[in-house]
Design an enzyme around this catalytic site. Structure first.
Site, mmCIF file in Angstrom:
data_model
loop_
_atom_site.group_PDB
_atom_site.id
_atom_site.type_symbol
_atom_site.label_atom_id
_atom_site.label_comp_id
_atom_site.label_asym_id
_atom_site.label_seq_id
_atom_site.Cartn_x
_atom_site.Cartn_y
_atom_site.Cartn_z
ATOM 1 N N CYS A 2 0.689 -1.511 0.457
ATOM 2 C CA CYS A 2 0.095 0.142 0.175
ATOM 3 C C CYS A 2 0.709 1.085 0.255
ATOM 4 O O CYS A 2 2.447 1.172 -0.588
ATOM 5 C CB CYS A 2 -0.835 0.382 1.366
HETATM 6 N N1 GLN Z 1 -0.763 -6.953 4.471
HETATM 7 C C1 GLN Z 1 -2.014 -5.638 4.574
HETATM 8 C C2 GLN Z 1 -3.485 -5.482 3.999
HETATM 9 O O1 GLN Z 1 -3.599 -6.882 3.465
HETATM 10 C C3 GLN Z 1 -1.178 -4.294 3.852
HETATM 11 C C4 GLN Z 1 -0.960 -4.968 1.956
HETATM 12 C C5 GLN Z 1 -0.171 -3.396 1.578
HETATM 13 O O2 GLN Z 1 1.348 -2.548 2.058
HETATM 14 N N2 GLN Z 1 -0.136 -3.762 0.177
HETATM 15 O O3 GLN Z 1 -4.032 -5.131 3.449
#
Ligand code: GLN
Length: 240
Positions: A2
């Site tokens: 993210c």
């Molecule tokens: N693992 C976290 C989620 O599933 C963050 C994902 C990310 O950083 N893309 O939301």
């Protein structure tokens, strides 16, 4: 991965900060420039902010999340234009495969006046059992947030422990309590922009201002208000 961003300093308009920068969080939701894992962040968004005490009937932060793409939220655009805050923590999400996709799994996660976002992935089984009951979701980031927000002062130590127990984990977190921000670089990008008005900590620069600097991997960053200015410190994190 993210993308996340935070502001600490003079009150800043949420629309100007999140939606109107040339490469701000909104733009990063569909066209991040430095994202190493994943390409778009369309699985939700969240914004938390601390209003001045006279404007709030309860302690902060305010938090607004949604499981849809940030670009499709007309209400956010209309309300953000009318809100200013001296501390903001916000994120857009690209859900890890196998994680829940409802709003409760979207950062930021809040507890005891803190708000926390996580960019990355980890094996949840390395987290202690007592992190689960207060987690807002079974999403890896939410359980990690529960573990970290139980003792924010131990952030650096706890990230190093999780990183040692799960060497494949990516553990960039960003948290604030209205008066300070903390962030880690552990497996993904993190940048800092210091200006006379305040500081931005973000997964990636939201514009081409030459004052942005990259934070080395395995680093803890702290930004605190001190005598009307924001002071930023960087400390290397212990690695196993
Ligand atoms: N693992 C976290 C989620 O599933 C963050 C994902 C990310 O950083 N893309 O939301």
């Amino acid at each position: 991965m993210c993308r996340h961003t935070a502001w600490l300093g003079r009150p800043r308009n949420l629309s100007e900060f999140l939606l109107e920068r040339p490469h701000g969080l909104l733009q990063q939701s569909w066209a991040p420039r430095r994202q190493r894992h994943g390409t778009v962040n369309a699985d939700g968004w969240g914004v938390s902010w601390w209003s001045p005490p006279e404007a709030s009937s309860v302690p902060g932060p305010a938090r607004w999340r949604s499981s849809g793409p940030m670009w499709s939220d007309a209400s956010l655009a209309s309300v953000a234009a009318h809100v200013a805050a001296g501390c903001v923590v916000a994120a857009v999400r690209d859900a890890t495969v196998g994680m829940p996709t409802d709003e409760s799994a979207c950062a930021p996660f809040v507890r005891d006046g803190w708000s926390l976002s996580h960019n990355g992935v980890l094996d949840r089984s390395v987290l202690p059992a007592d992190a689960w009951p207060r987690a807002e979701s079974v999403c890896d980031s939410a359980v990690l947030a529960s573990y970290l927000l139980a003792a924010p002062e131990e952030l650096g130590k706890r990230i190093a422990v999780v990183g040692a127990d799960d060497p494949a984990a990516r553990l960039n977190v960003l948290l604030g309590d209205g008066e300070r921000l903390l962030a880690t670089a552990w497996g993904d990008t993190l940048s800092v922009l210091e200006t006379p008005d305040g500081v931005v900590l973000a997964s990636e620069p939201h514009d081409d201002d030459p004052r942005w600097r990259d934070v080395p991997d395995r680093t803890l960053v702290e930004a605190r208000l001190h005598g009307g200015r924001v002071v930023v410190t960087e400390t290397p994190l212990e690695t196993a």
